[in-house]
Design a protein around this motif. Sequence first.
Motif, PDB file in Angstrom:
ATOM      1  N   LEU A 236       0.823  -1.212   0.000  1.00 14.79           N
ATOM      2  CA  LEU A 236       0.000   0.000   0.000  1.00 14.79           C
ATOM      3  C   LEU A 236       0.857   1.262   0.000  1.00 14.79           C
ATOM      4  O   LEU A 236       0.371   2.340  -0.357  1.00 14.79           O
ATOM      5  CB  LEU A 236      -0.924  -0.012   1.223  1.00 14.79           C
ATOM      6  CG  LEU A 236      -2.110  -0.970   1.111  1.00 14.79           C
ATOM      7  CD1 LEU A 236      -2.799  -1.122   2.460  1.00 14.79           C
ATOM      8  CD2 LEU A 236      -3.100  -0.498   0.068  1.00 14.79           C
ATOM      9  N   GLY A 237       2.114   1.143   0.400  1.00 13.45           N
ATOM     10  CA  GLY A 237       2.999   2.300   0.350  1.00 13.45           C
ATOM     11  C   GLY A 237       3.302   2.763  -1.057  1.00 13.45           C
ATOM     12  O   GLY A 237       3.852   3.859  -1.244  1.00 13.45           O
ATOM     13  N   GLU A 238       2.930   1.970  -2.055  1.00 10.71           N
ATOM     14  CA  GLU A 238       3.167   2.336  -3.452  1.00 10.71           C
ATOM     15  C   GLU A 238       1.950   2.981  -4.110  1.00 10.71           C
ATOM     16  O   GLU A 238       2.028   3.401  -5.270  1.00 10.71           O
ATOM     17  CB  GLU A 238       3.580   1.093  -4.247  1.00 10.71           C
ATOM     18  CG  GLU A 238       4.841   0.422  -3.719  1.00 10.71           C
ATOM     19  CD  GLU A 238       5.182  -0.866  -4.455  1.00 10.71           C
ATOM     20  OE1 GLU A 238       4.464  -1.177  -5.443  1.00 10.71           O
ATOM     21  OE2 GLU A 238       6.133  -1.555  -4.054  1.00 10.71           O
ATOM     22  N   VAL A 239       0.827   3.060  -3.384  1.00  6.50           N
ATOM     23  CA  VAL A 239      -0.395   3.627  -3.963  1.00  6.50           C
ATOM     24  C   VAL A 239      -0.225   5.128  -4.153  1.00  6.50           C
ATOM     25  O   VAL A 239       0.229   5.845  -3.251  1.00  6.50           O
ATOM     26  CB  VAL A 239      -1.611   3.339  -3.064  1.00  6.50           C
ATOM     27  CG1 VAL A 239      -2.861   4.024  -3.597  1.00  6.50           C
ATOM     28  CG2 VAL A 239      -1.836   1.833  -2.960  1.00  6.50           C
ATOM     29  N   SER A 240      -0.620   5.635  -5.310  1.00  8.14           N
ATOM     30  CA  SER A 240      -0.429   7.057  -5.634  1.00  8.14           C
ATOM     31  C   SER A 240      -1.623   7.925  -5.284  1.00  8.14           C
ATOM     32  O   SER A 240      -1.521   9.148  -5.287  1.00  8.14           O
ATOM     33  CB  SER A 240      -0.130   7.210  -7.126  1.00  8.14           C
ATOM     34  OG  SER A 240      -1.296   6.923  -7.905  1.00  8.14           O
ATOM     35  N   PHE A 241      -2.770   7.327  -4.983  1.00  5.16           N
ATOM     36  CA  PHE A 241      -4.010   8.058  -4.693  1.00  5.16           C
ATOM     37  C   PHE A 241      -4.387   9.006  -5.828  1.00  5.16           C
ATOM     38  O   PHE A 241      -5.036  10.023  -5.620  1.00  5.16           O
ATOM     39  CB  PHE A 241      -3.886   8.845  -3.383  1.00  5.16           C
ATOM     40  CG  PHE A 241      -3.582   7.986  -2.195  1.00  5.16           C
ATOM     41  CD1 PHE A 241      -4.571   7.209  -1.618  1.00  5.16           C
ATOM     42  CD2 PHE A 241      -2.302   7.932  -1.672  1.00  5.16           C
ATOM     43  CE1 PHE A 241      -4.293   6.381  -0.528  1.00  5.16           C
ATOM     44  CE2 PHE A 241      -2.015   7.116  -0.590  1.00  5.16           C
ATOM     45  CZ  PHE A 241      -3.004   6.348  -0.014  1.00  5.16           C
ATOM     46  N   GLY A 242      -3.998   8.659  -7.035  1.00  3.13           N
ATOM     47  CA  GLY A 242      -4.333   9.486  -8.182  1.00  3.13           C
ATOM     48  C   GLY A 242      -3.517  10.755  -8.294  1.00  3.13           C
ATOM     49  O   GLY A 242      -3.865  11.653  -9.064  1.00  3.13           O
ATOM     50  N   LEU A 243      -2.398  10.842  -7.556  1.00  2.00           N
ATOM     51  CA  LEU A 243      -1.578  12.050  -7.549  1.00  2.00           C
ATOM     52  C   LEU A 243      -0.338  11.858  -8.411  1.00  2.00           C
ATOM     53  O   LEU A 243       0.115  10.736  -8.646  1.00  2.00           O
ATOM     54  CB  LEU A 243      -1.139  12.382  -6.118  1.00  2.00           C
ATOM     55  CG  LEU A 243      -2.226  12.486  -5.057  1.00  2.00           C
ATOM     56  CD1 LEU A 243      -1.595  12.757  -3.712  1.00  2.00           C
ATOM     57  CD2 LEU A 243      -3.215  13.573  -5.417  1.00  2.00           C
ATOM     58  N   PRO A 244       0.272  12.964  -8.855  1.00  4.29           N
ATOM     59  CA  PRO A 244       1.579  12.873  -9.520  1.00  4.29           C
ATOM     60  C   PRO A 244       2.606  12.285  -8.559  1.00  4.29           C
ATOM     61  O   PRO A 244       2.486  12.419  -7.337  1.00  4.29           O
ATOM     62  CB  PRO A 244       1.906  14.343  -9.847  1.00  4.29           C
ATOM     63  CG  PRO A 244       0.599  15.055  -9.801  1.00  4.29           C
ATOM     64  CD  PRO A 244      -0.240  14.337  -8.793  1.00  4.29           C
ATOM     65  N   VAL A 245       3.628  11.635  -9.089  1.00  4.28           N
ATOM     66  CA  VAL A 245       4.620  10.956  -8.264  1.00  4.28           C
ATOM     67  C   VAL A 245       5.261  11.905  -7.264  1.00  4.28           C
ATOM     68  O   VAL A 245       5.393  11.589  -6.074  1.00  4.28           O
ATOM     69  CB  VAL A 245       5.708  10.303  -9.151  1.00  4.28           C
ATOM     70  CG1 VAL A 245       6.828   9.731  -8.293  1.00  4.28           C
ATOM     71  CG2 VAL A 245       5.096   9.211 -10.017  1.00  4.28           C
ATOM     72  N   ALA A 246       5.651  13.090  -7.703  1.00  4.66           N
ATOM     73  CA  ALA A 246       6.307  14.043  -6.805  1.00  4.66           C
ATOM     74  C   ALA A 246       5.377  14.453  -5.669  1.00  4.66           C
ATOM     75  O   ALA A 246       5.792  14.560  -4.512  1.00  4.66           O
ATOM     76  CB  ALA A 246       6.759  15.279  -7.579  1.00  4.66           C
ATOM     77  N   GLY A 247       4.104  14.643  -6.001  1.00  2.00           N
ATOM     78  CA  GLY A 247       3.151  15.064  -4.981  1.00  2.00           C
ATOM     79  C   GLY A 247       2.911  13.994  -3.945  1.00  2.00           C
ATOM     80  O   GLY A 247       2.906  14.258  -2.740  1.00  2.00           O
TER      81      GLY A 247
END
Length: 417
Positions: A236-247
């Motif tokens: 789950l630490g890899e989930v982006s939540f639909g955000l850009p990688v940097a964000g």
Amino acid sequence: MSEISAGDAMATAASTVGWRRAGVAGAAIGVIAAGAAAGVAVERLTVGRGMRKRARLALDATGPYGSLRGMPGRATADDGTELYYEIDEVDPGTGNGTGGTPPGNAAGPRRRRLFGRKAPAPVTVVFSHGYCLSQDSWHFQRAALRGLVRTVHWDQRSHGRSERGRAQAQGVHVGIDQLGRDLKAVIDAAAPEGPLVLVGHSMGGMTMMALADQYPALMRDRVVAVAFVGTSSGKLGEVSFGLPVAGVNAVRRVLPGVLRALGSQAELVERGRRATADLFAGLIKRYSFGSRDVDPAVERFAERLIESTPIDVVAEFYPAFTEHDKSAALPLFLDVPVLILAGDKDLVTPSSHSEAIADRLPDAELVIVPDAGHLVMLEHPETVTDRLADLLVRAGAVPESSNVGGHGSTAQQPGNR
């Protein structure tokens, strides 16, 4: 309808409201929300704040969701925490695992006792809810199955009507393994014998994995079917939540510390949280649902569930998810019917995580629901209920002739569209 970004929404709110100490906490919560929703548009409502508040109160008063109640009970966890649960028993005469006659028999149910032996225990379906929710999040499925099969709905520690985790109140880190032991305590109290069907959403599915990992004999001897809804076995630490990688990387770095700090000022934060209710409503909708035409009363119900979780509880549970990894426990589910279901627009536990579970359980039924988000059981209740009912038939928990059609639907609730 015009739109503004989450950051603009916070700037506008800060410039028009005279924040005192509680307001500062509210602004902090809003900054976190804005960071977590970078690039997410929040609708600007065309009515005043007072009218929006009245609308929320009206939905709270008229919405039927979360109103179902059963026979209450309490289980005691290994650290002394009292866990609240409710039982819905099978209606007499349904013939679903109770020893009664089939539906439609005018003679009614008939129980047999031979030389003092009691009838075998019925199948019990145990529902485990997700993070920041409660047992009421299964409202539609509970309505559909009520009277057809014995069910247990429970509140995870520190959620709903369960007691605040005693170990956590003393500073002990909460982990998914603890939740698995909690589920075992609930089963021991509410369903000490008979076959079990385990159903879990998000954190609830992880709880079931932890149960299996720690109590494999229970899985082997009593569990006859399993349903994983919008959950994950790890990473789950890899989930982006639909955000850009940097964000998302920036949010991951600061969020745990900020949550801890806010958790230490819970009373102030909760007051500020209420002051930013409009912003949070937009964020909850974004991260709970995938479709645009969700019933407003269902949206408000989801808000109520999430709002009821105190910020210090949010903070103390959050680290457990990045540490969660139960992929090695999945083979323990190989010998029973398994349903794996997720929304294709889930930003919290993406459908790829359900597909990863299905890769380890090749005989499982995998259902990816179109146009659905994380709270798929509220957003598309008919689909979830239909697949769950089929699982129960395959497991022998209910007869194939059982009719759950028309139940568990927003269209069936009084006063809805």
